[in-house]
Design an enzyme around this catalytic site. Structure first.
Site, PDB file in Angstrom:
ATOM      1  N   TYR A  18     -63.045 -12.598   6.258  1.00  0.00           N
ATOM      2  CA  TYR A  18     -63.558 -12.226   4.944  1.00  0.00           C
ATOM      3  C   TYR A  18     -65.062 -12.408   4.811  1.00  0.00           C
ATOM      4  CZ  TYR A  18     -59.326 -11.297   2.309  1.00  0.00           C
ATOM      5  OH  TYR A  18     -58.178 -10.736   1.823  1.00  0.00           O
TER       6      TYR A  18
ATOM      7  N   ASP B 103     -54.607 -15.121   1.345  1.00  0.00           N
ATOM      8  CA  ASP B 103     -54.517 -13.924   0.515  1.00  0.00           C
ATOM      9  C   ASP B 103     -53.078 -13.406   0.505  1.00  0.00           C
ATOM     10  OD1 ASP B 103     -55.392 -11.907  -1.079  1.00  0.00           O
ATOM     11  OD2 ASP B 103     -56.536 -10.853   0.440  1.00  0.00           O
TER      12      ASP B 103
ATOM     13  N   ASP C  84     -46.598 -16.470  10.291  1.00  0.00           N
ATOM     14  CA  ASP C  84     -45.468 -15.544  10.156  1.00  0.00           C
ATOM     15  C   ASP C  84     -44.174 -16.309   9.885  1.00  0.00           C
ATOM     16  OD1 ASP C  84     -46.168 -16.379  12.699  1.00  0.00           O
ATOM     17  OD2 ASP C  84     -45.143 -14.761  13.724  1.00  0.00           O
TER      18      ASP C  84
ATOM     19  N   LYS D  48     -52.473 -19.330  12.466  1.00  0.00           N
ATOM     20  CA  LYS D  48     -51.954 -18.427  13.497  1.00  0.00           C
ATOM     21  C   LYS D  48     -52.591 -18.858  14.830  1.00  0.00           C
ATOM     22  CE  LYS D  48     -49.630 -14.697  14.427  1.00  0.00           C
ATOM     23  NZ  LYS D  48     -48.224 -14.794  14.688  1.00  0.00           N
TER      24      LYS D  48
END
Ligand code: NAD
Length: 392
Positions: A148, A282, A258, A218
């Site tokens: 971002y 987000d 995930d 992640k």
């Protein structure tokens, strides 16, 4: 005008603090006055004459552009800097005006590194899941780094081609599959940035009696950025909160993003406070918001816990499709005001608003987005109901 200040790590709040607010574009014109009315009713019911909010309107967005020729005047930024705590309605993102987003600009200028989103269920609200009442989490999303940061170049641009050459020639990277047509984005994730976000999440957990902080990342794939976030988080927790971990007051764990998205649907009761990077945050906050009934009642705040600067905001946009119809749900902004009242330590007033909201929704009193189309009360009427419940 009396300012909220922060010294020695403590917020000092006068009895009549000046709080700058942005009305916002689109539905902002409808939900912001209602939000102020409800907050005022709660402060008055909780503290009588002793405390009051001195609201100070500041310009931003379309109305500001029409008046001043700029979407975000310097005086508005200065007001948020000077008065420390403020609140805003939604702002349109100007297209092709050379500014990424007014919201992003405010966050960057004030270095509001925490995007805090509490997510809970209100009885009476329709939800797509069977047990929405099991969702009670607070998401701490890093607000200044990650993909971002806006460091990216379009495919085929001289910058992208140069960056591609740099990767190949200087960094011996041969993995870019189609170098001539690749766009590039850079994902900066720092130890300092991760630590301050995770520290805020842990301090919040301890202050609110929540036991578990889950680092969502992640890191299995992005080992140094997302994996770094995880490593730095555990190291910080051991170093700064070791005694609370040993006593069992605090538990730190981690989850791959995930898997988290699946687990949060299947076993939401396992999670309390979530600390995560910008992009994960987000996705996560929107999914959790949907689990408890959606955008109209999802509050948020952007906070720098070190300087004390904080801007509370509705998490939805300007909703142009329903603007001007007196049907927008003011709940998101009102619950953001609850977060603001809690932030400044006016917990009695905050509780009154929360109880009024619980009572209204439990009784099926809601705006059409929650009541079903064609049914429900208007924006102003919903505010009146809350004010009535606050008074009795
Ligand atoms: P949006 O949130 O404005 O609307 C999405 C959908 O949700 C629409 O159907 C809308 O009617 C509904 N909705 C939103 N708020 C509601 C409310 N309070 N009550 C009932 N229904 C509500 O998102 P969008 O359409 O993607 O964006 C429109 C504009 O808002 C864009 O200019 C965007 O940049 C801006 N935006 C601003 C913010 C912000 O200021 N924080 C956040 C998101 C989008």
């Amino acid at each position: 005008m009396a300012r909220i200040t922060k010294t020695g790590g403590k917020l000092s709040v006068p009895d009549v603090p000046t709080i700058p607010f942005i009305t916002g574009d689109g539905v902002g014109a409808e939900i912001t006055p209602v939000c102020r009315e409800v907050a005022d009713a709660a402060v008055s019911a909780a503290y009588g004459q002793e405390k009051r909010i001195d609201w100070m309107e500041v310009d931003a967005g379309r109305a500001s552009f029409d008046r001043n020729g700029t979407f975000l005047p310097d005086s508005t930024l200065q007001a948020f800097k000077d008065f420390l705590v403020g609140i805003k309605g939604p702002l349109m993102t100007p297209v092709g005006q050379g500014m990424r987003s007014l919201n992003v600009t405010l966050r960057q200028e004030l270095d509001l590194y925490v995007c805090q989103r509490p997510v809970r269920y209100f009885e009476g609200v329709d939800s797509p899941v069977r047990h929405p009442e099991k969702v009670d989490m607070c998401v701490f999303r890093e607000n200044t780094e990650d993909i971002y940061a806006g460091i990216e170049w379009p495919a085929g641009s001289p910058e992208a081609l140069r960056f591609g050459r740099f990767l190949k020639e200087d960094m011996a990277v041969s993995k870019v599959r189609f170098p001539e047509t690749s766009a590039y984005g850079v994902k900066p994730v720092s130890r300092e940035g991760s630590e301050r976000l995770i520290r805020s999440a842990i301090e919040y957990a301890l202050a609110t009696g929540r036991k578990t902080v889950t680092l969502v990342h992640k890191g299995n794939i992005m080992k140094f950025t997302e994996g770094g976030f995880r490593e730095w988080g555990y190291a910080l927790a051991r170093k700064e909160f070791g005694s609370q971990m040993e006593s069992g007051e605090l538990e730190i764990n981690d989850c791959i993003c995930d898997a988290f998205l699946q687990n949060a649907l299947l076993h939401p009761e396992r999670y309390d406070v979530i600390a995560t990077l910008n992009l994960n945050g987000d996705y996560i906050s929107d999914m959790l918001a949907a689990q408890v009934g959606g955008i109209g009642i999802s509050p948020g705040a952007n906070i720098n816990y070190e300087s004390g600067h904080a801007i509370f905001e509705a998490t939805h946009g300007i909703a142009p499709d329903i603007a001007g119809k007196d049907i927008a749900n003011p709940g998101s902004l009102i619950l953001s005001a609850v977060m603001m009242l809690e932030y400044i330590g006016w917990n009695e007033a905050a509780s009154l608003v929360t109880s009024a909201m619980e009572r209204a929704l439990r009784q099926g009193i809601a705006t059409p987005d929650l009541a079903g189309s064609g049914k429900g009360v208007g924006t102003r009427e919903f505010g009146k109901v809350l004010c009535g419940f606050i008074k009795n």
